[in-house]
Design a protein around this motif. Sequence first.
Motif, mmCIF file in Angstrom:
data_model
loop_
_atom_site.group_PDB
_atom_site.id
_atom_site.type_symbol
_atom_site.label_atom_id
_atom_site.label_comp_id
_atom_site.label_asym_id
_atom_site.label_seq_id
_atom_site.Cartn_x
_atom_site.Cartn_y
_atom_site.Cartn_z
ATOM 1 N N SER A 43 43.167 37.778 33.906
ATOM 2 C CA SER A 43 43.423 36.883 32.772
ATOM 3 C C SER A 43 44.049 35.565 33.212
ATOM 4 O O SER A 43 43.748 34.511 32.643
ATOM 5 C CB SER A 43 44.312 37.585 31.742
ATOM 6 N N ARG A 44 44.899 35.619 34.255
ATOM 7 C CA ARG A 44 45.547 34.393 34.709
ATOM 8 C C ARG A 44 44.585 33.509 35.520
ATOM 9 O O ARG A 44 44.662 32.290 35.456
ATOM 10 C CB ARG A 44 46.789 34.717 35.554
ATOM 11 N N LEU A 45 43.691 34.135 36.269
ATOM 12 C CA LEU A 45 42.726 33.335 37.030
ATOM 13 C C LEU A 45 41.644 32.768 36.126
ATOM 14 O O LEU A 45 41.160 31.662 36.359
ATOM 15 C CB LEU A 45 42.094 34.194 38.129
ATOM 16 N N GLY A 46 41.234 33.531 35.118
ATOM 17 C CA GLY A 46 40.293 33.039 34.126
ATOM 18 C C GLY A 46 38.855 33.003 34.601
ATOM 19 O O GLY A 46 38.452 33.707 35.527
ATOM 20 N N GLY A 58 35.413 32.125 36.294
ATOM 21 C CA GLY A 58 35.138 31.792 37.679
ATOM 22 C C GLY A 58 35.640 32.845 38.647
ATOM 23 O O GLY A 58 35.418 32.734 39.855
ATOM 24 N N TYR A 59 36.315 33.867 38.115
ATOM 25 C CA TYR A 59 36.819 34.961 38.947
ATOM 26 C C TYR A 59 36.439 36.301 38.320
ATOM 27 O O TYR A 59 36.460 36.465 37.099
ATOM 28 C CB TYR A 59 38.343 34.894 39.089
ATOM 29 N N TYR A 60 36.107 37.257 39.173
ATOM 30 C CA TYR A 60 35.794 38.620 38.748
ATOM 31 C C TYR A 60 36.683 39.564 39.543
ATOM 32 O O TYR A 60 36.531 39.680 40.759
ATOM 33 C CB TYR A 60 34.320 38.927 39.000
ATOM 34 N N VAL A 61 37.632 40.201 38.855
ATOM 35 C CA VAL A 61 38.628 41.049 39.504
ATOM 36 C C VAL A 61 38.265 42.519 39.267
ATOM 37 O O VAL A 61 38.104 42.959 38.131
ATOM 38 C CB VAL A 61 40.047 40.756 38.981
ATOM 39 N N ILE A 62 38.174 43.278 40.356
ATOM 40 C CA ILE A 62 37.743 44.675 40.315
ATOM 41 C C ILE A 62 38.925 45.586 40.632
ATOM 42 O O ILE A 62 39.595 45.422 41.653
ATOM 43 C CB ILE A 62 36.625 44.919 41.342
ATOM 44 N N GLU A 63 39.181 46.559 39.765
ATOM 45 C CA GLU A 63 40.227 47.555 39.997
ATOM 46 C C GLU A 63 39.677 48.714 40.818
ATOM 47 O O GLU A 63 38.647 49.281 40.470
ATOM 48 C CB GLU A 63 40.728 48.135 38.678
ATOM 49 N N ASP A 64 40.368 49.085 41.880
ATOM 50 C CA ASP A 64 40.013 50.291 42.634
ATOM 51 C C ASP A 64 41.303 50.942 43.108
ATOM 52 O O ASP A 64 41.703 50.804 44.258
ATOM 53 C CB ASP A 64 39.102 49.956 43.816
ATOM 54 N N GLY A 65 41.959 51.633 42.183
ATOM 55 C CA GLY A 65 43.192 52.339 42.504
ATOM 56 C C GLY A 65 42.999 53.833 42.357
ATOM 57 O O GLY A 65 42.356 54.286 41.408
ATOM 58 N N VAL A 66 43.532 54.602 43.294
ATOM 59 C CA VAL A 66 43.448 56.061 43.265
ATOM 60 C C VAL A 66 44.850 56.631 43.462
ATOM 61 O O VAL A 66 45.540 56.266 44.439
ATOM 62 C CB VAL A 66 42.498 56.591 44.364
#
Length: 214
Positions: free
Chosen positions: A38-41, A43-51
């Motif tokens: 949300s802060r980058l807005g 132009g950015y695609y942020v992927i979650e990969d937490g285990v």
Amino acid sequence: MKSILCYGDSNTWGVDPEKPEKVTRIPYGERWPNVLQSRLGEGYYVIEDGVNGRTAGTDDPVLPYRNGLKTLHIALLAHMPLDLIIIMLGENDTKHRIGLLARDIVKGHERMVQAVRASGCGPDGGQCEILLVGPPVTGPNYAPDQEESFGFGREQSIRLPACVEKVARAMGCHYFDCNSISGNSPLDGIHIDKRTHRGLGEALAAYIRESIFT
């Protein structure tokens, strides 16, 4: 569009320390990768990969499929091409049943950096940027069901962020210390709370804009 992979453990997955009676996930939008997005807005695609329970490169004798080094290449193949990978791991390697020194835990970080660079997961089969995050220090107070596992390794947990930073500098990676925002919640001693998720996401967004994609 810049693609960013957030590769971590329960503090990336978003375990809520305020609900110790069961494993509860902090809602979407409030976890640090979502705040980062949300802060980058645009132009950015942020992927979650937490285990939950993922380590930096150690096989857990109790929890299978948690070795972050062994599962890293799968994540890279699934999400490439990547412009940046953020790795925040190492806390689970301090567990009593694993029992590693901080200087040994970061051998996993070194091998992960090598694996990323050898993978060709960046744009056009090239390199992607790597940001190593010093994990939150555990304790000093722990939930009763966590003290036996993590209390033994608190000293190594304290030393770990500096060891991760040393690896980052030596290998030409970016570095950010999660503990500069806040530590783990005093409710269980091992998970960051919603406030820290928000602060970490905001701080990483500023760091990425100022130091990586300027």
